[in-house]
Write a protein that holds these residues in place. Structure first.
Motif, PDB file in Angstrom:
ATOM      1  N   GLU A  33       0.832  -1.197   0.000  1.00 32.82           N
ATOM      2  CA  GLU A  33       0.000   0.000   0.000  1.00 32.82           C
ATOM      3  C   GLU A  33       0.874   1.257   0.000  1.00 32.82           C
ATOM      4  OE1 GLU A  33      -3.271  -0.014  -0.171  1.00 32.82           O
ATOM      5  OE2 GLU A  33      -3.486  -2.191  -0.003  1.00 32.82           O
ATOM      6  N   PRO A  34       1.414   1.644  -1.137  1.00 27.19           N
ATOM      7  CA  PRO A  34       2.344   2.773  -1.149  1.00 27.19           C
ATOM      8  C   PRO A  34       1.703   4.111  -0.777  1.00 27.19           C
ATOM      9  CG  PRO A  34       1.915   2.022  -3.375  1.00 27.19           C
ATOM     10  CD  PRO A  34       1.264   1.040  -2.445  1.00 27.19           C
ATOM     11  N   GLU A  35       0.401   4.277  -1.023  1.00 30.61           N
ATOM     12  CA  GLU A  35      -0.228   5.558  -0.709  1.00 30.61           C
ATOM     13  C   GLU A  35      -0.358   5.827   0.785  1.00 30.61           C
ATOM     14  OE1 GLU A  35      -3.178   2.414  -1.693  1.00 30.61           O
ATOM     15  OE2 GLU A  35      -1.680   3.415  -2.908  1.00 30.61           O
ATOM     16  N   ILE A  36      -0.296   4.791   1.611  1.00 32.15           N
ATOM     17  CA  ILE A  36      -0.334   4.997   3.052  1.00 32.15           C
ATOM     18  C   ILE A  36       0.949   4.486   3.709  1.00 32.15           C
ATOM     19  CG2 ILE A  36      -2.847   5.034   3.257  1.00 32.15           C
ATOM     20  CD1 ILE A  36      -2.705   2.116   4.183  1.00 32.15           C
ATOM     21  N   GLY A  37       2.018   4.487   2.954  1.00 30.14           N
ATOM     22  CA  GLY A  37       3.297   3.954   3.421  1.00 30.14           C
ATOM     23  C   GLY A  37       3.846   4.669   4.640  1.00 30.14           C
ATOM     24  N   GLU A  38       3.702   5.990   4.692  1.00 32.39           N
ATOM     25  CA  GLU A  38       4.223   6.729   5.837  1.00 32.39           C
ATOM     26  C   GLU A  38       3.491   6.341   7.118  1.00 32.39           C
ATOM     27  OE1 GLU A  38       4.619  10.935   5.360  1.00 32.39           O
ATOM     28  OE2 GLU A  38       5.306  10.706   3.300  1.00 32.39           O
TER      29      GLU A  38
END
Length: 58
Positions: A33-38
């Motif tokens: 899930e790169p869009e919520i990686g942080e």
């Protein structure tokens, strides 16, 4: 191959197992899930820190 339950239970009682598992799951979540990686990374760091605080050194 024999499955040694006592070995597994010993590993589950170690801090490094839980910190490693948290890091592994955090890294896997970041790649899925790169869009919520942080957010996933922050939660993983928080969990690893909590494990380190609540478990004692041997």
């Amino acid at each position: 191959m024999n499955f040694n339950t006592s070995w597994l239970l010993d590993r589950l009682g170690e801090r490094s197992t839980w910190i490693g598992l948290t890091g592994f799951l955090t890294a896997t979540g970041v790649s899925l899930e790169p869009e919520i990686g942080e957010a996933i990374g922050a939660v993983g760091i928080a969990l690893a820190s909590l494990i380190a605080m609540l478990t004692r050194d041997r």
